[in-house]
Design an enzyme around this catalytic site. Structure first.
Site, short mmCIF file in Angstrom:
data_model
loop_
_atom_site.label_atom_id
_atom_site.label_comp_id
_atom_site.label_asym_id
_atom_site.label_seq_id
_atom_site.Cartn_x
_atom_site.Cartn_y
_atom_site.Cartn_z
N CYS A 1 15.70 5.02 56.13
CA CYS A 1 16.22 6.37 56.35
C CYS A 1 16.96 6.77 55.08
O CYS A 1 18.03 6.24 54.78
CB CYS A 1 17.17 6.39 57.55
SG CYS A 1 17.95 8.00 57.81
N GLU B 1 10.90 11.35 56.69
CA GLU B 1 10.18 10.16 56.27
C GLU B 1 8.91 10.60 55.56
O GLU B 1 8.33 11.64 55.90
CB GLU B 1 9.85 9.29 57.48
CG GLU B 1 9.72 7.82 57.17
CD GLU B 1 10.96 7.22 56.54
OE1 GLU B 1 11.00 7.16 55.29
OE2 GLU B 1 11.88 6.81 57.27
#
Length: 234
Positions: free
Chosen positions: A2, A109
């Site tokens: 992340c 992402e």
């Protein structure tokens, strides 16, 4: 992993959603492109007038262990693999004593294609307005500053990650550990100090149900910000 996420909610909204008592520090401006080393809100249990209360703290994203020689290490510790936090020197003390929740509305992402391209996706919940990333925090004393300097102590944090098991695995093989709202108290419980119990809690967390949305590659640059970043790519 992340490495970018969205946090645009007001402090009052976070206090309400996470059932926190008050804010410590100055909340950062709303951001649709939160990046490492920036200031972010975290939720943690704190001793307040003899009782444990949940507070909203402001931390630097990128954990700086108490034993670090300088702040630079933080940029390498924005994430912590949940499978090894109880053994790694950088995280093991915080995993036992300083667990937190990092509020987010969603995260980005990058999906790698066969031709080498990276497609940005925004992942979010269609049912919940906020996600609670499992996090750890630490306090670090800057050795270059005198004891009475207000900037002597730095609060920093990291986001835990895990293997992506469900259909989102095609986007990326790692994802943030997300604490369900009905289990916030378990993760933040200061009495939870046994390593086996902490690992059991992590292992028992359900796979979150998130929706991926392909977005503009403008999110690739930290200089770009605004709600348009989470809109579907055209």
């Amino acid at each position: 992993m992340c490495g970018r996420y969205v946090m645009s909610k007001a402090a009052g909204d976070l206090l309400s959603y996470f059932d926190a008592k008050e804010v410590e520090g100055t909340p950062p401006s709303p951001s649709w492109n939160v990046a490492p080393t920036q200031s972010v809100p975290i939720v943690a249990e704190r001793l307040d007038e003899g009782s444990i209360e949940r507070h909203l703290l402001i931390a630097r994203w990128g954990l700086v262990p108490s034993w670090a020689k300088d702040i630079k290490i933080g940029s390498k510790l924005i994430n912590a693999r949940s499978e090894s936090i109880l053994e790694k020197p950088s995280f093991r003390k915080a995993a036992v004593k300083r667990r937190a929740i990092v509020p987010a509305e969603g995260y980005y992402e990058w999906e790698k294609t066969e031709d080498g391209k990276k497609i940005p996706n925004y992942l979010f919940s269609e049912k919940e307005p906020l996600l609670g990333f499992a996090g750890l925090y630490e306090w670090w004393a800057d050795p270059s500053l005198p004891e009475d300097d207000p900037d002597k102590w730095l609060l920093s944090c990291t986001v835990l990650t895990t293997t992506t098991q469900d259909a989102l695995g095609h986007v990326h093989d790692r994802s943030p550990v997300i604490i369900p709202r009905d289990r916030f108290a378990e993760w933040l419980d200061p009495d939870l100090t046994g390593k086996a119990d902490i690992q059991n809690l992590l292992d028992s967390l359900p796979e979150p149900t998130l929706t991926p949305r392909i977005v503009s590659d403008r999110v690739n640059s930290v200089r770009n910000n605004g709600p348009e970043l989470i809109e579907p790519a055209k």
